[in-house]
Design an enzyme around this catalytic site. Structure first.
Site, short mmCIF file in Angstrom:
data_model
loop_
_atom_site.label_atom_id
_atom_site.label_comp_id
_atom_site.label_asym_id
_atom_site.label_seq_id
_atom_site.Cartn_x
_atom_site.Cartn_y
_atom_site.Cartn_z
N LYS A 293 -3.18 -17.88 -6.02
CA LYS A 293 -1.97 -17.66 -5.22
C LYS A 293 -0.97 -18.80 -5.32
O LYS A 293 0.24 -18.56 -5.41
CB LYS A 293 -2.35 -17.42 -3.76
N ASP A 329 0.79 -11.70 2.70
CA ASP A 329 -0.41 -12.03 3.47
C ASP A 329 -0.09 -12.32 4.93
O ASP A 329 -0.81 -11.91 5.83
CB ASP A 329 -1.11 -13.25 2.86
#
Length: 494
Positions: A293, A329
């Site tokens: 990420k 997220d």
């Protein structure tokens, strides 16, 4: 040329083989009779099997030197193959490495000869694969079959390139092994004559073979064509992701020609090469998971404001060969939590300091909640806390202070399958709301202990579903309803 789906039959006697063959014929275009699995195969068995199956059949009697089970001599094996030709099998498979293929090519009758080459160690460089195909094409074989083993996701792209360079040739090609998963599905997009699927998870005839239920039910193999757009989740353990079970049914439901796959990508050069292939091939975007990420940022041409502030990307969209990174997220985490409690002013302990943690901390601070971070490497926690104005506690002290918090969130991979016996925390206050972002298993040991202490718990799929809804909209411009996406998750097989 429409790619067909073959299902191998691996019964140990002819009656079991026929039973499997009839079951396979219900869904397969072609049934492969793996005669080498049958103990003491006879001419009568070969005839009986063929007569009982109402789909075209491939006869394969794989020798031990090509990872098969046939223990007899090459002379005996040749006689069995000739019997299959005499019986009228539509296809017979013979190995390019064998000494008998030339003779069988001269005596093929009405059967089409599949000349096969398997590499159980690796996928050679593209030049070597291309040269092998050129050598094999000089024979009189009707169909060529080149099946290497992938040791990296990038090996699959060598096979896609091979298929693209031979559009008018009957060529079967994909990769074996866990890294070859995507090629078993996408070989249809790139023009392989066949792909293979196992009748069920206990009936694999080769490493990495996908069950027909997954091929057709999850990936909608029959709907894939050369215009299908590729999506997926890129991560070191992407094979554990259940996102494919959420996205693919919704794509099918709304008529979008997309397929969503696990993209098992390692760090370092493997990731660099994958991003090059991501540009070259027909990817529409991807989700990003552990451990990529934060690393993904350097590959982006553009970042949206949230991904820039968080410092991590979990969603990529490709438009006009430019890559834009997003982070959904934090939306997933915040919405999951707000279904249970008001976040303003709450004392929250976030365990972990990686990409997922950055998103969760960002979302909480925006509310604003009072956030404390703990991580095995304190320096990472301090760096993250400094960016978002949060506090830090030593990882060794987490159990001592856990009862002081209103909310505790695990953002690490501890407890994720197969590491199911471990937990990042063992002490809980019954009034604490506890959330884990891990969703395989759904109830981690962390959540089990919290529940036993009387805590209200939030399982990882809630965050997954909410953030997946955001991703879906970014990729397609259409927003699915939570209940539809969550229902898709609820139907996920164990």
């Amino acid at each position: 040329m429409e790619t067909k789906l073959a299902i191998p039959v691996v019964g140990e006697d002819v009656d079991e083989a026929i039973k499997q063959g009839k079951a396979a014929a219900k869904t397969a275009d072609i049934v492969e009779f793996r005669a080498d699995f049958v103990r003491q195969i006879t001419d009568a068995d070969i005839e009986q099997f063929y007569q009982q199956i109402d789909k075209p059949v491939i006869f394969t009697c794989r020798p031990q030197f090509e990872n098969g089970h046939f223990k007899g001599s090459e002379k005996e094996r040749k006689q069995l193959i000739l019997q299959a030709i005499k019986t009228g099998y539509e296809y017979v498979d013979v190995e390019y490495k064998s000494d008998i293929y030339e003779s069988l090519l001269e005596n093929s009758g009405n059967s089409q000869i599949i000349l096969s080459h398997h590499n159980f160690e690796e996928t050679p460089d593209y030049g070597q694969v291309k040269n092998l195909a050129a050598e094999m094409s000089k024979t009189k074989a009707d169909i060529l079959k080149i099946i290497p083993t992938a040791n990296s996701i990038n090996d699959n792209f060598k096979i896609f390139r091979l298929l693209q360079s031979n559009p008018n040739q009957k060529l079967i090609s994909f990769c074996m092994g866990i890294y070859g998963h995507i090629s078993r599905v996408l070989c249809k997009k790139y023009g392989s004559y066949l792909s293979f699927a196992a009748l069920d998870k206990n009936s694999q005839s080769a490493d990495g073979q996908i069950s027909v239920g997954e091929m057709q039910g999850t990936y909608h193999f029959n709907s894939i064509d050369q215009n299908t757009k590729i999506l997926g989740v890129a991560g070191e353990f992407a094979e554990n992701s259940k996102s494919k079970y959420m996205h693919n049914p919704v794509f099918e439901n709304i008529g979008k020609n997309y397929v969503y796959l696990p993209l098992k990508v390692q760090s370092g050069r493997d990731l660099d090469n994958f991003m090059d292939n991501f540009h070259r091939y027909d990817f529409a975007g991807m989700a990003v998971t552990i451990p990529h990420k934060e690393k993904m940022i350097k590959y982006m041409d553009e970042l949206d404001k949230t991904a820039k502030e968080i410092g991590a990307v979990n969603t990529v969209v490709k438009q006009n060969d430019r890559l834009k990174g997003f982070n959904t997220d934090y939306v997933g985490a915040v919405r999951a939590l707000e279904n249970y409690t008001e976040l303003n002013g709450k004392k929250c302990m976030v365990i972990g300091a990686g990409g997922a943690s950055r998103a969760v901390v960002f979302g909480l601070v925006k509310k604003p909640a009072r956030v404390t971070i703990t991580n095995r490497t304190r320096e990472k926690a301090e760096k993250l806390a400094k960016e978002f104005g949060s506090k830090v506690i030593d990882f060794e002290d987490r159990n001592k202070v856990a009862q002081q918090f209103d909310i505790i969130i695990n953002t690490t991979s501890v407890g994720m399958y197969p590491d199911t016996d471990n937990t990042v925390l063992e002490t809980f206050n019954e009034s604490t709301l506890v959330m884990d972002i891990v969703y395989k298993p759904l109830k981690t040991k962390f959540l089990q202990l919290a529940e036993q202490a009387g805590c209200e718990i939030i399982t990882g799929e809630k965050m997954l579903v909410y953030q997946a809804m955001e991703q879906f909209e970014i990729w397609t411009g259409q927003r699915p309803k939570f209940k539809i996406m969550h229902k898709a998750f609820s139907n996920i097989p164990e």
